[in-house]
Design an enzyme around this catalytic site. Structure first.
Site, PDB file in Angstrom:
ATOM      1  CB  CYS A 432      -6.139   8.699   9.026  1.00 52.42           C
ATOM      2  SG  CYS A 432      -7.421   7.703   9.779  1.00 52.42           S
ATOM      3  CE  LYS A 435      -2.912   3.685   7.996  1.00 50.66           C
ATOM      4  NZ  LYS A 435      -4.120   3.434   7.201  1.00 50.66           N
ATOM      5  CG  ASP A 471      -6.873  -7.712   1.398  1.00 51.03           C
ATOM      6  OD1 ASP A 471      -7.788  -7.154   0.794  1.00 51.03           O
ATOM      7  OD2 ASP A 471      -6.070  -8.516   0.868  1.00 51.03           O
ATOM      8  CG  ASP A 472      -8.688  -2.147   3.411  1.00 54.54           C
ATOM      9  OD1 ASP A 472      -7.884  -1.222   3.552  1.00 54.54           O
ATOM     10  OD2 ASP A 472      -9.206  -2.437   2.321  1.00 54.54           O
ATOM     11  CG  ASP A 489      -7.635   2.326  11.582  1.00 54.97           C
ATOM     12  OD1 ASP A 489      -6.772   3.136  11.955  1.00 54.97           O
ATOM     13  OD2 ASP A 489      -7.958   2.158  10.399  1.00 54.97           O
ATOM     14  CG  ASP A 512      -9.548  -0.832   8.442  1.00 54.07           C
ATOM     15  OD1 ASP A 512      -9.354  -0.210   7.386  1.00 54.07           O
ATOM     16  OD2 ASP A 512      -8.872  -0.691   9.469  1.00 54.07           O
TER      17      ASP A 512
END
Ligand SMILES: Cc1cc2nc3c(=O)[nH]c(=O)nc-3n(C[C@H](O)[C@H](O)[C@H](O)COP(=O)(O)OP(=O)(O)OC[C@H]3O[C@@H](n4cnc5c(N)ncnc54)[C@H](O)[C@@H]3O)c2cc1C
Length: 778
Positions: A432, A435, A471-472, A489, A512
């Site tokens: 990650c 990202k 939000d996720d 993701d 998530d």
């Protein structure tokens, strides 16, 4: 204007074939090294000196650290620290450009050309070399496995030797503490002497009077068979001088509580039994179909290839040379085979003739007596003294310096620190940490909202979480009223272990949904395979990724339904996931209230640890801890949060704790006070951050620092930077009102999930600071 039949004008493109950008290149042979023994560490070192870019090399390790047996007796005697005899194979492999898989090999399938691994998908190879050592023989005798301290695995002996001193110090009986060493070879003799030194020093250190008796049992008519007879005489003389009893022609038949039963029927008292009776084969080759010797060791040719399969090599203790079957199982042979295996692997890949190894007829033997003296033998003669121990110490330390990349403090040692790592440093982190930054996202989404408005929501208000929220996951209601929670993701692969990449990518994507209080049901894979891989390699990579993901999804009843695979510059992997709320309502970013405790379920630092490992600056054990945490989805935490009636949660990933928390705080219109010393850190994270190392995304994550207040006492705290470290498949962060704390934490405890309170939500301060970072109880 030229007509169709006229020759092409000078400025038209040449008719040469265009480069086929996406066509797979020639396959890169895959060489797998199983085990990090004495020979393989030399293969890796030679790869550092002479890179091997045309080949993909993967090292398979059951444990990241290989123990150098030559210094084990010295460790037993208290002359060395454990770290002095350990080779961390992970940084060595990384500096050599090799990938690492931390999973024991459990066999070999020559037909399919695969290595079965414990707990994960088999690994395909083009050529494989085994340097996995041996076990100790006789473990199946009654009572041995349960009651004896075996010399193999040697790392366990090293770990557990401390308990011997504890038993000795706790021994208060009037009779002496009885130590029996079974095995009169070099290892057994050294251990009899060095255990004595350890125990006497322990008693001296504790100021206790303890009587000790040491007995060495040897089945053969003499100790140290195979060495010059004068060496055995020296061993006997020194043993007698130290009160060590040597009994030859005595075999152990069984081990019982506190005693050893000999084949003669005699019973010998043994408060502790050290089992050093020589090498036995590991059963890795048992079902391989490869020819084995009568003890189960795989038979090899002088080229170090196995007798029936020239793609499989074996070196060190695990192999028996067909033409020299009496060659002892000793590290000196494994060391000498190192240059041959390194060379022959290159030759076999290039299709060149291989070199033949012939075991050395004689070698320098040095036996540590534990008190500063050693015995030695070479060319049929023997010698002893302090100078012999000094020589042994010099030789051993010189050997170790070639392979120990990191020192005790985590710094890079000697010549490794002078290596040019600029190419490695230029590499962008995977996971990650790759990202796009929060700012990028805010700028693009802000403009989208401004220029195009909120967008349609189906016209009927069914969107529960959409672009308007940060939000996720997204959530919407179907026409029948069911709520569907959905997220996507993916990340750039962070490891050469693609099974692991797949598993962590799945855990990361599920995270998530768990952060939203939803139970995932379906997953679709999104994979970009590297264009530099051949078709065969791509198929293997894709298989490994999906098998790794399935190992996590299947157990949770989550179906992998399909996906989309492309080919591009680098390997990326991820999942779109879909599910339903676990409870009545979803967890969101905006439910935090002043007074809520902020709880985090995983340790921070995966970004810097992965970076450190990538650059050869991270220990294998750190990688192991980070990996164990990354493959754990936040399912139990989500269930506990929903059951305890919590409202606000998120998961901590690439933006780092502070940015993810800031999203929650902004959405909830509160601020937070955090205790920097409470931030939980993965092993190695603090050391690496302190050394100045940062994951690629760290600096962009750190921009949030402008919006937070960092109290002076926190500003130099070693854990401060953890706030900005990008996490891969990081923890579940929840706001927990006082009234629900016990319920939530109780549920986490039941599920064996560790949670740490890192701070408290507070009303927004006048200066508008997103959060205040202090040092004190949260
Ligand atoms: C107390 C003691 C002292 C000794 N002292 C000496 C000495 O002074 N001189 C000497 O010449 N010999 C000595 N020996 C013998 C020596 O230890 C061995 O001969 C030597 O270690 C063999 O080296 P190797 O490379 O074959 O295997 P090892 O050094 O045993 O290395 C094998 C590696 O493979 C790994 N591995 C094992 N199984 C797997 C698996 N399934 N998958 C992945 N990885 C795996 C292990 O973790 C290990 O790191 C001693 C032995 C003992 C017990």
């Amino acid at each position: 204007m030229a007509d169709a039949g006229s020759p092409a004008p000078a400025d038209t493109l040449p008719a040469a074939p265009l480069p086929m950008i996406r066509e797979p290149v020639a396959p890169r042979p895959h060489v797998v090294l199983v085990g990090g023994g004495h020979s393989h560490v030399q293969v890796l070192r030679r790869m550092m000196m002479r890179p091997w870019p045309e080949v993909r090399v993967t090292v398979v390790l059951d444990t990241p650290v290989a123990v150098y047996s030559g210094m084990v007796p010295g460790f037993v005697a208290g002359q060395y620290r454990a770290s002095e005899l350990e080779i961390d194979v992970v940084p060595l492999a990384r500096l050599a450009g090799a990938e690492v898989i931390l999973a024991p090999a459990v066999g070999v399938d020559p037909q399919a050309r695969r290595i079965p691994l414990e707990g994960q998908a088999p690994l395909a190879y083009d050529f494989v070399s085994f340097d996995i050592g041996s076990t100790v023989a006789g473990l199946d005798l009654p009572g041995v496995r349960e009651r004896a301290r075996a010399t193999r695995p040697i790392a366990r002996l090293v770990r557990e030797i401390g308990t011997l001193s504890e038993s000795f110090l706790a021994h208060e009986a009037a009779r002496p503490f009885e130590v029996v060493v079974a095995g009169g070879g070099a290892g057994g003799v050294e251990l009899a002497f060095t255990v004595r030194e350890r125990l006497l020093a322990a008693a001296r250190g504790a100021g206790l009077e303890r009587a000790l008796r040491i007995t060495l049992l040897q089945a053969l008519p003499e100790v140290l068979i195979g060495f010059p007879p004068s060496l055995a005489m020296r061993a006997r003389r020194n043993a007698a001088a130290r009160g060590i009893t040597i009994r030859t022609g005595e075999s152990v038949a069984a081990v019982e509580e506190g005693r050893v039963r000999l084949e003669s029927g005699e019973v010998v008292a043994a408060d502790s039994l050290i089992w050093a009776v020589g090498a036995g084969s590991l059963d890795i080759f048992r079902d391989s179909g490869l020819p084995l010797d009568e003890r189960g060791f795989v038979l090899t040719l002088p080229t170090l290839q196995t007798v029936d399969d020239d793609r499989i090599f074996a070196v060190g203790d695990c192999a028996t040379l067909r033409d020299w079957p009496a060659t002892p199982k000793a590290g000196v042979y494994a060391v000498r085979q190192g240059p041959f295996i390194a060379d022959n692997l290159r030759r076999v890949v290039a299709g060149r003739p291989l070199r033949s190894y012939r075991p050395q007829p004689d070698f320098l033997t040095l036996l540590n007596l534990g008190d500063g003296h050693a015995l030695g033998a070479k060319w049929g003669t023997s010698f002893e003294g302090r100078w012999v121990m000094n020589l042994k110490d010099r030789i051993d330390r010189k050997f170790m310096r070639k392979f120990q990349v990191l020192d005790d403090g985590g710094g890079t040692t000697g010549e490794f620190s002078r290596m040019d790592r600029s190419a490695m440093e230029a590499m962008v982190c995977g996971g990650c940490a790759a990202k796009a930054g929060q700012t990028t996202l805010d700028l693009a989404l802000g403009r989208l909202r401004e220029e195009l408005g909120a967008g349609p929501d189906g016209g009927d208000g069914r969107v529960r979480l959409g672009l308007e929220q940060s939000d996720d996951a997204a959530a919407f209601a179907t026409p029948r009223g069911d709520v569907v929670v959905s997220s996507v993701d993916w990340f750039k692969a962070f490891s050469g272990d693609h099974w692991l990449n797949g598993k962590v990518a799945a855990a990361n994507a599920l995270s998530d949904l768990f952060a939203t209080g939803a139970q995932p049901r379906y997953a679709m894979a999104l994979v970009n395979l590297p264009e530099e891989q051949s078709v065969k390699e791509r198929a293997e990579t894709l298989y490994q990724l999906l098998a790794g993901a399935r190992s996590l999804l299947d157990d949770r009843g989550i179906s992998l339904l399909g996906g989309h695979t492309t080919v591009g510059p680098e390997l990326t992997v991820g999942f779109s996931v879909e599910g339903h709320p676990i409870g009545e309502r979803l967890l969101t970013l905006e439910g935090l209230e002043a007074g809520d405790g902020l709880y985090l379920t995983k340790r921070l630092g995966s970004g810097v640890v992965l970076r450190g490992v990538m650059l050869g600056q991270g220990r294998g054990a750190w990688l192991q801890s980070a990996t164990a945490q990354m493959v754990r989805p936040n399912e139990a935490a989500a269930r506990a949060a929903v059951a305890a009636g919590l409202c606000a949660a998120t998961d901590v990933t690439g933006f780092g704790l502070m940015n993810h928390l800031a999203e929650m705080l902004r959405a909830s219109r509160v601020s937070a006070e955090l205790d920097v010393s409470a931030l939980p850190a993965l092993p190695g994270a603090e050391e690496l951050l302190r050394s100045g190392l940062r994951s690629t995304a760290h600096e962009q994550n750190r921009r949030i620092a402008k919006a937070i207040r960092i109290e002076p006492e926190a500003s130099h705290h070693p854990r401060l930077e953890l706030l900005f470290d990008p996490q891969t498949a990081g923890g579940f962060l929840a706001g927990v009102p006082e009234a629900q704390t016990e319920d939530f934490l109780g549920r986490l405890r039941e599920a064996n999930v560790e949670a740490v309170r890192i701070g408290t939500a507070v009303p927004r301060p006048e200066d508008g600071a997103v959060a205040t970072i202090g040092r004190g109880s949260p």
